[in-house]
Each structure stands twice: as structure tokens, then as C-alpha cells.
Design a protein around this motif. Structure first.
Motif, PDB file in Angstrom:
ATOM      1  N   LEU A  81       0.827  -1.208   0.000  1.00 31.02           N
ATOM      2  CA  LEU A  81       0.000   0.000   0.000  1.00 31.02           C
ATOM      3  C   LEU A  81       0.860   1.256   0.000  1.00 31.02           C
ATOM      4  N   LEU A  82       1.970   1.244   0.748  1.00 27.15           N
ATOM      5  CA  LEU A  82       2.876   2.390   0.762  1.00 27.15           C
ATOM      6  C   LEU A  82       3.480   2.625  -0.618  1.00 27.15           C
ATOM      7  N   TYR A  83       3.818   1.551  -1.306  1.00 31.31           N
ATOM      8  CA  TYR A  83       4.471   1.687  -2.614  1.00 31.31           C
ATOM      9  C   TYR A  83       3.513   2.218  -3.675  1.00 31.31           C
ATOM     10  N   ILE A  84       2.234   1.841  -3.608  1.00 31.32           N
ATOM     11  CA  ILE A  84       1.289   2.230  -4.660  1.00 31.32           C
ATOM     12  C   ILE A  84       0.391   3.393  -4.241  1.00 31.32           C
ATOM     13  N   ALA A  85       0.638   3.986  -3.069  1.00 27.33           N
ATOM     14  CA  ALA A  85      -0.228   5.069  -2.577  1.00 27.33           C
ATOM     15  C   ALA A  85      -0.412   6.148  -3.642  1.00 27.33           C
ATOM     16  N   PRO A  86      -1.669   6.484  -3.973  1.00 26.86           N
ATOM     17  CA  PRO A  86      -1.912   7.471  -5.034  1.00 26.86           C
ATOM     18  C   PRO A  86      -1.978   8.900  -4.498  1.00 26.86           C
ATOM     19  N   GLY A  87      -2.026   9.859  -5.423  1.00 20.49           N
ATOM     20  CA  GLY A  87      -2.251  11.250  -5.065  1.00 20.49           C
ATOM     21  C   GLY A  87      -0.968  12.035  -4.845  1.00 20.49           C
ATOM     22  N   THR A  88      -1.148  13.278  -4.460  1.00 24.24           N
ATOM     23  CA  THR A  88      -0.028  14.175  -4.157  1.00 24.24           C
ATOM     24  C   THR A  88      -0.411  15.034  -2.950  1.00 24.24           C
ATOM     25  N   GLY A  89       0.551  15.808  -2.471  1.00 21.72           N
ATOM     26  CA  GLY A  89       0.296  16.777  -1.413  1.00 21.72           C
ATOM     27  C   GLY A  89      -0.110  16.139  -0.102  1.00 21.72           C
ATOM     28  N   TYR A  90      -0.991  16.840   0.631  1.00 26.59           N
ATOM     29  CA  TYR A  90      -1.379  16.383   1.958  1.00 26.59           C
ATOM     30  C   TYR A  90      -2.207  15.094   1.914  1.00 26.59           C
ATOM     31  N   THR A  91      -2.857  14.844   0.789  1.00 30.14           N
ATOM     32  CA  THR A  91      -3.653  13.621   0.658  1.00 30.14           C
ATOM     33  C   THR A  91      -2.782  12.385   0.748  1.00 30.14           C
ATOM     34  N   ILE A  92      -1.743  12.334  -0.061  1.00 35.57           N
ATOM     35  CA  ILE A  92      -0.868  11.162  -0.035  1.00 35.57           C
ATOM     36  C   ILE A  92      -0.038  11.127   1.249  1.00 35.57           C
ATOM     37  N   ALA A  93       0.265  12.297   1.809  1.00 35.72           N
ATOM     38  CA  ALA A  93       1.002  12.315   3.081  1.00 35.72           C
ATOM     39  C   ALA A  93       0.195  11.605   4.165  1.00 35.72           C
TER      40      ALA A  93
END
Length: 561
Positions: A93-105
Motif C-alpha cells: 500500500l505504501l508503494y502504490i499510494a496514489p495522489g499528491t500533497g497532503y492527501t498522499i502524506a
């Protein structure tokens, strides 16, 4: 015969993988934040930065005892196998986490927590599975191999994270996936439970009280080192004070509740054994000192020594890990050696001598100046590693050999809980000393330095940098000056001669400027580390005599009944 080596290799792989992930993210944070398009030094980003570092460690500390008890009830290997699976899923899940910015953080923090749950399942059972599979006379050696993996994993994580982050930030999560898949399949096929399970009663009250109390306490410690209003730290923050008080009260109540419930999460009667109690206490103190030293060395290298010696900020995390390798190497070598010595000598003397050696190695670091010779430092940290190696394995062996077979899962859990709580506590304790020292000396130091460079226009902007920001930017391998320069109005910048600007924003000026104040504060940290480690060594003297042969016969009689 084959089963014990399967148990040792499987648990060692799990221990190594789980502990590598306590530190692999630290040096990769600049690459991660760059990859997800966030500035780690922005005020809004700081909580995400803090939780990416601390969430894994806090979850481990909270769950280890509970998972150890559950393994006694439902089977150690079953819980261990499930841990490998959960850890692997978290890594994917960490490797494929989508999005950018605060969402993916936020996604990364959540998935790190999932990964930590799996890590807790693994770590909580390693010592217990080894103890189950190895006869008493061979347990010290087996535990030493596993313990070496645990200690080395922290250093390996720093180096590995630095290497992988230069390739692609997601690779720091990818590296755990094939190991996790292999460990999940192999442990499921080959690893078997060899002990009967304990009663199936689950201590709900004890689990809730311990978990919630420890979470609240560690949250208080974590936010205690963050700035609050005009203070460099948050120890006066009502939220922090409340968390420390409430968490402490809940943990103080925990043993009283455990004495009253049926099938307690942890049998408090075990603490009637002097050897067991001292082993638990010294495990906490030694872990606090060891992890605190690693953090402080990382800051010294990244903030002072490496930039002064011409290393770019971007590569300082990697080289800091490399230069610290003598410590885990000596820990590993002497950890294995001490497991052999424990069969010939009373572990009381080995644990005490080991702690004394580590204590005086910490004291020797007080003599370091900011432009120290690396050879001098490497000798000091090698001696520290020797002392820790001599202490650690006999201490763990005494603790695991002092409990009945049906309590080994919870004992393994509490040992690792105390170690991980020591890791987390070292951040609050040692960083607080360092931040306080910098808060007192930094403003005057930077004002004098800027005045001498005829750059007085910068004083307003540089003298108010929070010490926490200096430490975290150092920890992340960032150039503090360049970060501050983004806040200086263009008119002020243009009033400073180009040569002066080049000097101030270079590799050497800021580290050399803050180095004396930084090292003075660091010396205070080393004094405290020396004091607590020496105290633990003195306490270790009060262990009862421990003879491996006598204990072996007694345990074999108990286990054969």
C-alpha cells in the motif's frame, strides 16, 4: 534439529525487516516530500513530517505486549505469520499510494501504521519462538543472532534509505515487499508451534488501559519537542502536560488492574523475580541510551562534521549512516561472543560490565570538539558497541529464561515494548536537552556571526529560527540557510554583497557558526546518557546469581511435565 534453525532464520528475517523500517524513512524524507510535492519545513507540513517518523515507533510500542499475550493464547507462530502478511500488505500500500500533497502524506501515515501493526506481530513473538525451539544452553546464542539483527536493522535502515532515496522515493517501501512475501510463505509452510497454548481469556480492561495510556504518554513526549507559542518546545503546552499526566496515571493504574483480573495481559507476579525486573528496567534504559546516541551522532554528522568536510547536504544522511557503522558492527560481534560467555560466567557480571563500558564510552564523547578526528569518534562508538553487545544478549537471555513457557509470548512483547518505548523516549529526553541548549545560545551566536560578516540585515530573520527547525532540517539533510532565505524580502537580500551571500549560503558557514553552541549542548546530552547508563549498570549489580546449567535443568523439568 532442523526446526530450531528454521525458527531462528525466520524470526531473524522478520526482526531485521521490522527494525529496518524504524529508520529507513528518516533519511528518505526529503526525497519523499519532494516526490509528493510538499515542503517538509512548512508549518502545515510539520505534523505530517513528525507522524511519518513517529507513527511506526509508537504503534510498535503500544501493541507489542498485547500481541505477545495474544500469541500465548492463539499460538505464537499463527500470530507471527499473520504479522508477516499484514506487514507485506502495508508495504504494498505504501508503494502504490496514489495522489499528491497532503492527501498522499496522510495515506502514507495510515499505511505506515498498518505496516507497524504487522511489525508488532512479528517482533512480539521473535524471542518467544526462539526460546520455545532452542534448549536452554543454546538460547543465548540464538537470541544473540536475533538481537544483532534488531540492533543492526536501525543502522542498515539509515544507509539503505539513503541509497534507495537517491534512486526513487517509493523504492524504500518496495524493498520490503519481496522479503515480506518470502517470509509470509516460508513461515506459513515451515514454522510450527511447539508449545501448548495458554487459556483463551483476553484481558480487555488491561489491554485498553495499557494501550491508551502508552499512546497518550508517547503523544505527550512527541509534541513536547515541538514549538509552542513563543517557546522553543511544547512542554508548557496544556495539551502536552495533560497527556503526560493522564498517560502516566493510566500506566500507574495498569499493574493494580492486572492483579485483579482473570487471565491478565501480563502476570505481574513475574516482577517478584529480581532478575526479571532488573532485565526489563535495564532493557529500557539501554535502548534509550543507544537510540539517543544514534540520533545525536546523526545530527553531529549531518549538521556539523560532514558539511564542514565538504559533503553536500543532500548526501549527508547517507554518509552519516555509513560513518556510524562501527557501532552496530561491534554490537553484533560482541553480542554473539557474549552469548557464549554467558554459558561460562554469571550474566550479572556481563550485563554490569557491558553497561559500564557503554557509560564510559558516552563520557569520552564529551571531549569531542566540532572538528573532531573521525578516528577518535570511531574508537569511542566502537567501544560503546562492545559494551552494548556484551550487555544485551545476557540480559535478554536472563529475562526469557526466568518465566514459564506459557508466558514467553507476553514476556517477549514486554521486552520489546520497553526497548521501543526507550527508543521513543530518547527523542523526547535528548532532543529536549539539545533544543534547550540551542535556544539559550543560538540567538547570540548567529547575531555575532552575521554582524562580523556585515550582514546585519539578516539578523531579524536568522535569530528567530526555532531550534526545532534547525534540528529537523539538519536531520533531513537540508540547508537551513537556504530555507530561511526564502523568507527574506528581496530588498534585504539585494543590500548584502554577493560575496557575503555566497559565503553565508555555502556548506561551511552556518555549520561552523553554530558548531560551538551545538557541541556544548551535545556534551550535556552525553553527560545525561552517561548518567542513566551508569545508573543502569549499578542496578544490574543487584541481580541474583544466575547459573545457566541450574536454570537449564529447572526449565527442562518444567517443560517436560
Amino acid at each position: 534439529m532442523q526446526e530450531k534453525w528454521i525458527a531462528l532464520s525466520n524470526t531473524t528475517i522478520g526482526q531485521l525487516m521490522a527494525t529496518i523500517n524504524t529508520s529507513i524513512i528518516i533519511v528518505a524524507l526529503p526525497a519523499i516530500f519532494n516526490g509528493i510535492h510538499l515542503d517538509p519545513m512548512q508549518a502545515k507540513s510539520f505534523p505530517y513530517l513528525l507522524w511519518l517518523i513517529m507513527s511506526y515507533m509508537i504503534v510498535l510500542s503500544v501493541l507489542l505486549v498485547s500481541m505477545g499475550k495474544l500469541s500465548d493464547i492463539f499460538g505464537r507462530v499463527r500470530i507471527f505469520n499473520l504479522g508477516f502478511l499484514i506487514f507485506t500488505v502495508g508495504s504494498i500500500l505504501l508503494y502504490i499510494a496514489p495522489g499528491t500533497g497532503y492527501t498522499i502524506a496522510l495515506e502514507l501515515i495510515i499505511f505506515r501504521i498498518i505496516q507497524a501493526v504487522g511489525g508488532a506481530f512479528i517482533i512480539a513473538n521473535t524471542f518467544a519462538i526462539i526460546t520455545d525451539n532452542f534448549p536452554p544452553k543454546e538460547r543465548g546464542f540464538a537470541i544473540s543472532i536475533n538481537s544483532v539483527a534488531a540492533v543492526s536493522g536501525v543502522s542498515i535502515g539509515i544507509v539503505l534509505g539513503g541509497i534507495l532515496a537517491t534512486i526513487y522515493w517509493r523504492d524504500i517501501f518496495l524493498v520490503s515487499i519481496p522479503v515480506g512475501i518470502f517470509g509470509t510463505v516460508w513461515s506459513y509452510l515451515k514454522l510450527k508451534d511447539v508449545r501448548e497454548r495458554a487459556s483463551r481469556h483476553i484481558d480487555i480492561a488491561g489491554n485498553i488501559l495499557f494501550a491508551v495510556g502508552l499512546i497518550i504518554l508517547l503523544l505527550g513526549i512527541t509534541y513536547g519537542i515541538t514549538p509552542y507559542k513563543n517557546n522553543p518546545m511544547g512542554w508548557t503546552n496544556p495539551m502536552v502536560i495533560s497527556a503526560l499526566v493522564i498517560g502516566t496515571i493510566m500506566l500507574v493504574l495498569f499493574p493494580f488492574v492486572e492483579k485483579k483480573v482473570n487471565g491478565p495481559m501480563f502476570d505481574m507476579h513475574l516482577f517478584k523475580s529480581r532478575n526479571f525486573s532488573i532485565s526489563i528496567f535495564t532493557a529500557f534504559v539501554s535502548a534509550m541510551g543507544m537510540m539517543g546516541l544514534m540520533y545525536m551522532l546523526t545530527l553531529i554528522f549531518q549538521g556539523i562534521w560532514l558539511p564542514i568536510h565538504g559533503y553536500r547536504y543532500a548526501v549527508t544522511p547517507l554518509w552519516a549512516g555509513i560513518y556510524m557503522l562501527p557501532m552496530p558492527i561491534s554490537m553484533g560481534i560482541f553480542g554473539v561472543l557474549s552469548s557464549r560467555l554467558a554459558n561460562r560466567f554469571d550474566p550479572r557480571w556481563l550485563t554490569t560490565i557491558g553497561l559500564f563500558i557503554s557509560a564510559f564510552a558516552l563520557l569520552s564523547l564529551v571531549m569531542l570538539t566540532y572538528d573532531f578526528s573521525y578516528m577518535v569518534l570511531s574508537v569511542a562508538i566502537t567501544i560503546y558497541g562492545i559494551g552494548y553487545g556484551i550487555f544485551n544478549v545476557p540480559n535478554l537471555t536472563v529475562a526469557m529464561s526466568s518465566v514459564p513457557a506459557n508466558e514467553r509470548g507476553s514476556t517477549s512483547g514486554i521486552l520489546n515494548t520497553m526497548r521501543n518505548t526507550g527508543y521513543a523516549s530518547s527523542i523526547g529526553a535528548f532532543f529536549s536537552i539539545l533544543i534547550l541548549g540551542l535556544a539559550l545560545t543560538y540567538p547570540g551566536t548567529i547575531t555575532a556571526a552575521l554582524t562580523s560578516e556585515h550582514a546585519s540585515g539578516f539578523i531579524t530573520y536568522f535569530s528567530h529560527i526555532p531550534p526545532t527547525e534547525i534540528l529537523f532540517s539538519t536531520f533531513l539533510g537540508l540547508n537551513t540557510v537556504k530555507d530561511v532565505m526564502t523568507t527574506v524580502p528581496p530588498g534585504v537580500v539585494s543590500s548584502i554583497p554577493a560575496g557575503t551571500l555566497k559565503t553565508i549560503t555555502g556548506h561551511i558557514w552556518f555549520p561552523e557558526t553554530i558548531a560551538p553552541a551545538f557541541m556544548n549542548s551535545m556534551h550535556d546530552v552525553f553527560y545525561v546518557g552517561f548518567g542513566i547508563t551508569l545508573f543502569a549498570g549499578i542496578i544490574s549489580l543487584f541481580r541474583q546469581p544466575f547459573n545457566v546449567d541450574d536454570v537449564s535443568e529447572k526449565l527442562e523439568d518444567q517443560e517436560n511435565r
